[in-house]
Design a protein around this motif. Structure first.
Motif, short mmCIF file in Angstrom:
data_model
loop_
_atom_site.label_atom_id
_atom_site.label_comp_id
_atom_site.label_asym_id
_atom_site.label_seq_id
_atom_site.Cartn_x
_atom_site.Cartn_y
_atom_site.Cartn_z
N ILE A 162 0.85 -1.20 0.00
CA ILE A 162 0.00 0.00 0.00
C ILE A 162 0.88 1.24 0.00
N ILE A 163 0.69 2.08 -1.02
CA ILE A 163 1.48 3.30 -1.18
C ILE A 163 0.53 4.47 -1.38
N VAL A 186 1.13 -3.27 4.07
CA VAL A 186 0.87 -4.33 3.10
C VAL A 186 -0.50 -4.94 3.36
N ARG A 187 -1.18 -5.29 2.29
CA ARG A 187 -2.49 -5.94 2.41
C ARG A 187 -2.32 -7.44 2.31
N THR A 217 2.84 -0.33 8.21
CA THR A 217 4.28 -0.13 8.37
C THR A 217 4.75 0.96 7.43
N GLY A 218 5.78 1.66 7.83
CA GLY A 218 6.37 2.67 6.96
C GLY A 218 7.52 2.15 6.13
N TRP A 219 7.87 0.86 6.33
CA TRP A 219 9.02 0.29 5.65
C TRP A 219 8.69 -1.11 5.12
N VAL A 220 8.98 -1.34 3.86
CA VAL A 220 8.77 -2.65 3.25
C VAL A 220 9.98 -2.99 2.39
N VAL A 221 10.46 -4.22 2.51
CA VAL A 221 11.49 -4.73 1.61
C VAL A 221 10.83 -5.75 0.69
N ASN A 222 10.82 -5.46 -0.59
CA ASN A 222 10.32 -6.42 -1.58
C ASN A 222 11.48 -7.34 -1.93
N ALA A 223 11.47 -8.54 -1.34
CA ALA A 223 12.54 -9.53 -1.56
C ALA A 223 11.95 -10.80 -2.17
N THR A 224 10.96 -10.62 -3.04
CA THR A 224 10.23 -11.77 -3.58
C THR A 224 10.80 -12.30 -4.90
N ASN A 225 11.91 -11.72 -5.34
CA ASN A 225 12.65 -12.18 -6.52
C ASN A 225 11.77 -12.38 -7.75
N GLY A 226 11.47 -13.62 -8.12
CA GLY A 226 10.70 -13.87 -9.34
C GLY A 226 9.31 -13.27 -9.33
N TRP A 227 8.78 -13.00 -8.13
CA TRP A 227 7.43 -12.45 -8.00
C TRP A 227 7.44 -10.92 -7.80
N ALA A 228 8.62 -10.33 -7.81
CA ALA A 228 8.76 -8.92 -7.39
C ALA A 228 7.91 -7.96 -8.20
N SER A 229 7.82 -8.18 -9.52
CA SER A 229 7.09 -7.24 -10.36
C SER A 229 5.58 -7.32 -10.13
N GLN A 230 5.11 -8.38 -9.45
CA GLN A 230 3.69 -8.47 -9.13
C GLN A 230 3.32 -7.53 -7.97
N LEU A 231 4.33 -7.10 -7.20
CA LEU A 231 4.08 -6.22 -6.06
C LEU A 231 4.58 -4.81 -6.29
N THR A 232 5.55 -4.64 -7.17
CA THR A 232 6.14 -3.33 -7.42
C THR A 232 6.27 -3.13 -8.92
N ASP A 233 5.65 -2.05 -9.42
CA ASP A 233 5.72 -1.75 -10.85
C ASP A 233 7.12 -1.30 -11.25
N ASP A 234 7.41 -1.43 -12.53
CA ASP A 234 8.64 -0.89 -13.14
C ASP A 234 9.91 -1.58 -12.64
N PRO A 263 13.31 4.20 -6.27
CA PRO A 263 13.22 5.63 -6.55
C PRO A 263 11.77 6.12 -6.54
N GLY A 264 11.55 7.23 -5.85
CA GLY A 264 10.24 7.88 -5.87
C GLY A 264 9.24 7.36 -4.86
N ILE A 265 9.60 6.29 -4.11
CA ILE A 265 8.67 5.74 -3.13
C ILE A 265 9.40 5.63 -1.78
N LYS A 266 9.06 6.49 -0.87
CA LYS A 266 9.71 6.51 0.43
C LYS A 266 9.30 5.27 1.24
N GLY A 267 10.31 4.58 1.77
CA GLY A 267 10.04 3.43 2.62
C GLY A 267 10.03 2.10 1.89
N LEU A 268 10.19 2.10 0.56
CA LEU A 268 10.19 0.85 -0.20
C LEU A 268 11.59 0.51 -0.66
#
Length: 312
Positions: A145-146, A154-155, A163-180, A290-295
């Motif tokens: 959630i941004i 996160v939902r 939370t104000g901090w999230v680490v997207n460490a999902t590797n092959g699935w990463a683009s499903q949670l974070t665009d670009d 870039p452009g998303i604080k806390g991600l």
């Protein structure tokens, strides 16, 4: 979902053509990662069987061997003095159970090695819990959630974790949670054999029937682990399909027959599919989005065992 389904290879410089010009940069991270893994092996409660036994990148013909020689010259010019070029005899001396009819030579790194990927996952999870981490299994993150360029949480299925901090460490699935994010998923097959007497332990990669086969991590229990690519299947071409099909099992079994003729009568006791991923330039994406604080991102690992600990 990838680490526990892989071949357990800890290889400092993965791939033949991927970012060879950044050899020194890659080694700065992967060498540091190895030192961390050595410390983990000493201090973690669960032994994840990390062993520095070397690795072989095997050439099966003269053209491939010539290519390996050119790569080594480039690597050495960039300060990689450890990498060695081995001829057929030297390769087979290290790993005599290889099929001598297939082997032309190899690229060898002494400080590479292997480990038990299932035990690595368990050991790191346990040590994280000791430090206060809460591990929520069977809990899919549906969305990060941004709002106004700032992470809010996160939902999940049963609600929202703020939370104000999230680490997207999902590797092959990463683009499903974070665009670009330029992360390309790849489907890989693996299998383990029945328990065997102690065998030469070098992890390796080589062409077999036109595909890159990999192996061969032997667990302390005696089971041998090896595999190869599992192309996405029509009509859906789903790189996250964790069903392993009979023809895929048969294909990986042929790798055993072709690469290790002396093992052609062994039984395969389990096989599985996992999804790994890599970035177009072969270098993991690590750091703030870039452009998303806390991600933050920690994604795009074609050889996660050699990067994950130092990334953390």
């Amino acid at each position: 979902g990838a680490t526990g389904r892989c071949g357990g290879m800890v290889v400092h410089c993965y791939g033949r053509d991927l970012n060879i010009e950044k050899t020194d940069y890659r080694l700065m991270f992967t060498r540091a990662n190895t030192e961390i893994m050595k410390e983990y092996q000493k201090t973690f409660e669960i032994d994840f069987e990390f062993r520095q036994v070397g690795s072989l990148d095997i050439a099966i013909n003269e053209e491939e061997f010539k290519h390996l020689k050119e790569l080594i010259e480039t690597q050495r010019s960039l300060g990689d003095n450890e990498i060695q070029l081995l001829d057929k005899k030297e390769t087979l001396t290290l790993m005599p159970n290889l099929n001598p009819k297939l082997i032309f030579g190899s690229r060898f790194r002494k400080s590479d090695g292997n480990l038990n990927p299932f035990l690595l996952v368990r050991s790191q999870a346990l040590e994280a819990q000791k430090l206060g981490a809460v591990i929520m299994t069977n809990t899919k993150v549906e969305k990060i959630i941004i709002e106004n360029g700032q992470v809010q949480g996160v939902r999940i299925k049963d609600g929202i974790i703020e939370t104000g901090w999230v680490v997207n460490a999902t590797n092959g699935w990463a683009s499903q949670l974070t665009d670009d994010i330029g992360v390309i998923p790849v489907r890989e097959l693996a299998m383990i054999t029945e328990r065997l007497p102690k065998l030469p332990p070098q992890p390796f990669e080589m062409l077999c029937f036109g595909e890159f086969a990999y192996g061969a991590t032997q667990a302390a229990s005696g089971n041998y682990n090896l595999g190869g690519p599992g192309p996405a299947r029509p009509p859906d071409y789903d790189y996250y399909d964790e069903t392993i099909y009979c023809d895929e099992v048969m294909r990986v079994t042929t790798y055993v027959n072709e690469i290790f003729p002396s093992l052609k009568n062994i039984s395969i006791i389990r096989s599985w599919v996992g999804t790994m991923a890599f970035t177009p330039d072969g270098m993991p994406s690590i750091g703030p989005m870039p452009g998303i604080k806390g991600l933050f991102l920690a994604v795009g690992y074609p050889a996660g065992m050699a990067w994950a600990s130092v990334s953390g």
